[in-house]
Design an enzyme around this catalytic site. Structure first.
Site, PDB file in Angstrom:
ATOM      1  N   LYS A   9      45.766  57.430  -7.315  1.00  0.00           N
ATOM      2  CA  LYS A   9      46.025  57.017  -5.955  1.00  0.00           C
ATOM      3  C   LYS A   9      45.827  58.336  -4.771  1.00  0.00           C
ATOM      4  O   LYS A   9      45.725  59.339  -5.337  1.00  0.00           O
ATOM      5  CB  LYS A   9      47.528  56.386  -5.904  1.00  0.00           C
ATOM      6  N   TYR A  49      46.402  44.040  -3.491  1.00  0.00           N
ATOM      7  CA  TYR A  49      47.662  43.918  -3.591  1.00  0.00           C
ATOM      8  C   TYR A  49      48.311  42.566  -3.051  1.00  0.00           C
ATOM      9  O   TYR A  49      49.292  42.467  -2.077  1.00  0.00           O
ATOM     10  CB  TYR A  49      48.616  45.171  -2.944  1.00  0.00           C
ATOM     11  N   ARG A  85      49.318  50.747 -19.298  1.00  0.00           N
ATOM     12  CA  ARG A  85      50.592  50.620 -18.609  1.00  0.00           C
ATOM     13  C   ARG A  85      51.816  51.717 -19.299  1.00  0.00           C
ATOM     14  O   ARG A  85      52.581  52.110 -18.435  1.00  0.00           O
ATOM     15  CB  ARG A  85      51.025  49.138 -18.588  1.00  0.00           C
ATOM     16  N   THR A  91      57.466  51.878 -12.266  1.00  0.00           N
ATOM     17  CA  THR A  91      57.053  52.026 -11.186  1.00  0.00           C
ATOM     18  C   THR A  91      57.678  53.318 -10.428  1.00  0.00           C
ATOM     19  O   THR A  91      57.068  54.049  -9.876  1.00  0.00           O
ATOM     20  CB  THR A  91      57.318  50.458 -10.142  1.00  0.00           C
ATOM     21  N   ASN A 112      53.556  57.224  -6.577  1.00  0.00           N
ATOM     22  CA  ASN A 112      53.786  57.228  -8.128  1.00  0.00           C
ATOM     23  C   ASN A 112      52.348  57.386  -8.763  1.00  0.00           C
ATOM     24  O   ASN A 112      52.303  57.171  -9.862  1.00  0.00           O
ATOM     25  CB  ASN A 112      54.236  56.053  -8.614  1.00  0.00           C
ATOM     26  N   HIS A 115      47.763  53.758 -10.283  1.00  0.00           N
ATOM     27  CA  HIS A 115      47.958  52.168 -10.488  1.00  0.00           C
ATOM     28  C   HIS A 115      47.113  51.605 -11.821  1.00  0.00           C
ATOM     29  O   HIS A 115      45.962  52.229 -12.109  1.00  0.00           O
ATOM     30  CB  HIS A 115      47.181  51.174  -9.427  1.00  0.00           C
ATOM     31  N   GLU A 126      41.110  42.447 -10.470  1.00  0.00           N
ATOM     32  CA  GLU A 126      40.828  43.845  -9.803  1.00  0.00           C
ATOM     33  C   GLU A 126      39.550  44.553 -10.111  1.00  0.00           C
ATOM     34  O   GLU A 126      38.909  45.372  -9.161  1.00  0.00           O
ATOM     35  CB  GLU A 126      42.258  44.659 -10.348  1.00  0.00           C
TER      36      GLU A 126
HETATM   37  O1  CDP Z   1      52.576  49.713  -9.822  1.00  0.00           O
HETATM   38  P1  CDP Z   1      53.364  48.840 -10.296  1.00  0.00           P
HETATM   39  O2  CDP Z   1      52.652  47.518 -11.044  1.00  0.00           O
HETATM   40  O3  CDP Z   1      54.293  49.622 -11.240  1.00  0.00           O
HETATM   41  O4  CDP Z   1      54.405  48.382  -9.243  1.00  0.00           O
HETATM   42  P2  CDP Z   1      54.415  47.121  -8.121  1.00  0.00           P
HETATM   43  O5  CDP Z   1      56.043  46.710  -8.093  1.00  0.00           O
HETATM   44  O6  CDP Z   1      53.470  46.127  -8.609  1.00  0.00           O
HETATM   45  O7  CDP Z   1      54.174  47.645  -6.737  1.00  0.00           O
HETATM   46  C1  CDP Z   1      52.837  47.981  -6.339  1.00  0.00           C
HETATM   47  C2  CDP Z   1      52.779  49.325  -5.744  1.00  0.00           C
HETATM   48  O8  CDP Z   1      53.630  49.479  -4.649  1.00  0.00           O
HETATM   49  C3  CDP Z   1      53.673  50.521  -6.703  1.00  0.00           C
HETATM   50  O9  CDP Z   1      53.062  51.350  -7.385  1.00  0.00           O
HETATM   51  C4  CDP Z   1      54.106  51.450  -5.369  1.00  0.00           C
HETATM   52  O10 CDP Z   1      53.286  52.216  -5.056  1.00  0.00           O
HETATM   53  C5  CDP Z   1      54.356  50.413  -4.172  1.00  0.00           C
HETATM   54  N1  CDP Z   1      55.806  50.082  -3.905  1.00  0.00           N
HETATM   55  C6  CDP Z   1      56.384  50.454  -2.674  1.00  0.00           C
HETATM   56  O11 CDP Z   1      55.699  51.225  -1.782  1.00  0.00           O
HETATM   57  N2  CDP Z   1      57.752  50.135  -2.315  1.00  0.00           N
HETATM   58  C7  CDP Z   1      58.419  49.380  -3.307  1.00  0.00           C
HETATM   59  N3  CDP Z   1      59.619  49.099  -3.248  1.00  0.00           N
HETATM   60  C8  CDP Z   1      57.914  48.882  -4.589  1.00  0.00           C
HETATM   61  C9  CDP Z   1      56.269  49.465  -4.974  1.00  0.00           C
HETATM   62 MG    MG Z   2      52.112  45.871 -10.175  1.00  0.00          MG
END
Ligand code: CDP
Ligand code: MG
Length: 153
Positions: A9, A49, A85, A91, A112, A115, A126
């Site tokens: 990212k 997303y 993963r 996350t 973080n 992705h 994706e």
């Molecule tokens: O990336 P991951 O699958 O671990 O998390 P996700 O729940 O699918 O969320 C996608 C991305 O959204 C995360 O990797 C974060 O960068 C962002 N995010 C955020 O900005 N605020 C949140 N409360 C949760 C996720």
């Molecule tokens: Mg996710």
């Protein structure tokens, strides 16, 4: 064999961590089969997303992911989706286990660094969003006989 989409990212690019993050996947023995530096548009962000577009924090996520260039890549290997993963971690960087990329480099829920696809179906979806078939270059790694034993399969 599985494929997983990874996005290094914009925070990863800005913090000069691209090489170190990619090195972890190379070290693991995964095959890097596609990669490009690109700028994600709001339209692309909404496609990628899609499951999060309705969430209250989505506008902030979109601003972040479109806010600078990122590196999109595909890695391939046995059980690659789960393996990647696990290497990426939870996350929120504050919760992610030490030894994972997020656990070692991130203290943020949003910033973080990486992705990674969360299942084989999302990986396929994706990969199609980010890459044309002509940009994917699978190959048999010459070190294959030393990465796993015949009876692992
Ligand atoms: O990336 P991951 O699958 O671990 O998390 P996700 O729940 O699918 O969320 C996608 C991305 O959204 C995360 O990797 C974060 O960068 C962002 N995010 C955020 O900005 N605020 C949140 N409360 C949760 C996720
Ligand atoms: Mg996710």
């Amino acid at each position: 064999m599985e494929r997983s989409l990874m996005l290094l990212k914009p925070d990863c690019v800005q913090r000069r961590l691209v090489g170190r993050v990619l090195a972890r996947f190379e070290d693991k023995g995964l095959n890097l089969i596609a990669m490009k530096l690109m700028r994600v548009t709001p339209e692309l962000a909404r496609r990628h997303y899609a499951e999060h577009v309705q969430k209250g924090w989505y506008p902030s996520l979109e601003a972040f992911i479109t806010g600078g260039p990122l590196v999109a890549a595909i890695v391939e290997g046995p059980e690659a989706v789960r393996v990647v993963r696990d290497m990426v971690g939870s996350t929120n960087g504050l919760d992610a286990a030490p030894g994972t990329i997020r656990g070692d480099f991130s203290t943020s829920q949003q910033m973080n660094l990486v992705h990674a696809s969360d299942g084989p179906e999302s990986a396929a979806r994706e990969i199609e969003i980010f890459f044309d078939a002509s940009e994917i270059h699978a190959y048999a790694p010459t070190i294959r006989p030393w990465l796993s034993a015949p009876d692992d399969d």
